[in-house]
Write a protein that holds these residues in place. Structure first.
Motif, short mmCIF file in Angstrom:
data_model
loop_
_atom_site.label_atom_id
_atom_site.label_comp_id
_atom_site.label_asym_id
_atom_site.label_seq_id
_atom_site.Cartn_x
_atom_site.Cartn_y
_atom_site.Cartn_z
N SER A 39 0.84 -1.21 0.00
CA SER A 39 0.00 0.00 0.00
C SER A 39 0.87 1.25 0.00
N ILE A 43 0.83 4.15 -2.94
CA ILE A 43 0.47 5.52 -2.57
C ILE A 43 1.58 6.49 -2.99
N ASP A 77 -7.48 -0.51 6.44
CA ASP A 77 -7.83 0.64 5.60
C ASP A 77 -7.37 1.97 6.20
N ILE A 80 -6.05 4.48 3.88
CA ILE A 80 -6.98 4.86 2.82
C ILE A 80 -8.11 5.74 3.34
N SER A 83 -8.35 10.90 4.09
CA SER A 83 -8.01 11.61 2.86
C SER A 83 -7.68 13.06 3.16
N ASP A 89 -4.38 11.10 -3.69
CA ASP A 89 -4.96 10.19 -2.71
C ASP A 89 -5.53 8.95 -3.41
N ILE A 90 -5.49 7.83 -2.73
CA ILE A 90 -6.13 6.62 -3.22
C ILE A 90 -7.63 6.74 -3.00
N GLY A 92 -10.93 5.47 -2.08
CA GLY A 92 -11.38 4.33 -1.28
C GLY A 92 -12.49 3.53 -1.93
N PHE A 96 -9.48 0.73 -3.87
CA PHE A 96 -9.17 -0.03 -2.66
C PHE A 96 -10.16 -1.16 -2.48
#
Length: 296
Positions: A39, A43, A77, A80, A83, A89-90, A92, A96
């Motif tokens: 992760s 990121i 998580d 994630i 934010s 940003d990933i 979610g 994800f």
């Protein structure tokens, strides 16, 4: 439409001199991160893509990279859910997939149910002690693999749809990059299964694709002071890393040992003689002088 709290360059946006950005090669890319270390890698990579590669439309306020897709698969998580409103940003919702299980103790206690699941023939559930797997697999590789196998059909569908999304309007071949730490519970327990689920999806889509693995060695985790100072954690990091490397080495040599990766996921049976990845990158935090870099 997403509203971003920051368009600064360090957020992956802002006023960027596109003349200093690199042109992109043709083809689609899917970048998959597994577990905590995987992760972190994805990121960081997503942020660097916004800085260093030219977007689809260099004049757009919000840069787009339609043929580059990201997917993080993890049982935690925490990275994630928070934010900062950054472009990098990933997401979610789309990027994800959670394999968390808050009731894993009760799941393992239902022994009759577990016995009847052919996809869990390999799992020693009667001798595994873990109360909660909502914030990681507790450093247990079998728990990490169970969390994936338990949702394998949904994960496979997500991987396949992510590939299809990256291929829309793209020219050239597909490259899938799989990033994982091999010393924890989740990344180490899931990386081989993900490689072969990716292989299966490529086969079913009928596309020209390469699969690359970026696997972080135990010293990456051991370079973190909080881990190296904890004898329990540092112990399982070393053991997990050794076991994962033995498995990887064996699977990368199917051509010589004449074996194959066999797994019944319930919804699909895989028996594949291919190597898990076409290219393997083993990533270390020990420099050429043999010195481990702190927080590498």
């Amino acid at each position: 439409m997403a509203i971003y709290g920051s368009l600064l360059i360090d957020a992956g946006g802002g006023v960027i001199d596109h003349n200093k950005q690199s042109d992109r090669q043709p083809g689609a890319s899917v970048i998959i991160g597994l577990g905590g270390t995987g992760s972190d890698a994805v990121i960081k990579l997503k942020k660097e893509v916004y800085k260093q590669l030219k977007p689809d439309d260099v004049g757009a306020v919000i840069p787009r990279y339609n043929d580059i897709k990201y997917l993080i698969i993890d049982s935690d998580d925490s990275k994630i859910s928070v934010s900062n409103g950054k472009i990098s940003d990933i997401d979610g919702t789309t990027e994800f997939f959670s394999i968390a299980n808050k009731s894993i103790k009760a799941t393992f206690a239902a022994t009759e149910v577990m016995k009847n699941r052919r996809d869990l023939d390999w799992l020693d559930y009667e001798h595994i002690s873990i109360d909660d797997a909502s914030k990681g697999a507790g450093g247990i590789r079998q728990v990490g693999r169970f969390l994936l196998v338990d949702q394998a059909e949904k994960i496979y569908a997500k991987i396949k749809s992510t590939m299809q999304s990256a291929l829309v309007g793209s020219s050239g071949k597909l490259t899938v990059h799989i990033c994982a730490g091999i010393s924890g519970g989740t990344g180490s327990g899931t990386f081989l299964d993900i490689c072969y689920l990716v292989r299966q999806a490529v086969k079913e889509l009928g596309v020209d694709a390469s699969v690359c693995g970026y696997f972080f060695l135990p010293d990456v985790n051991l370079s973190v002071p909080a881990i190296s100072a904890d004898s329990l954690k540092s112990g399982y990091v070393a053991v997990n890393g050794f076991a994962a490397l033995k498995e990887l080495d064996y699977c990368m040599n199917f051509g010589k040992n004449k074996d194959s990766f066999k797994m019944n996921y319930g919804f699909k049976m895989i028996d594949d003689r291919q190597k898990p990845v076409d290219l393997t990158y083993l990533i270390s935090t020990t420099n050429q002088q043999g010195k481990m870099i702190r927080d590498g």
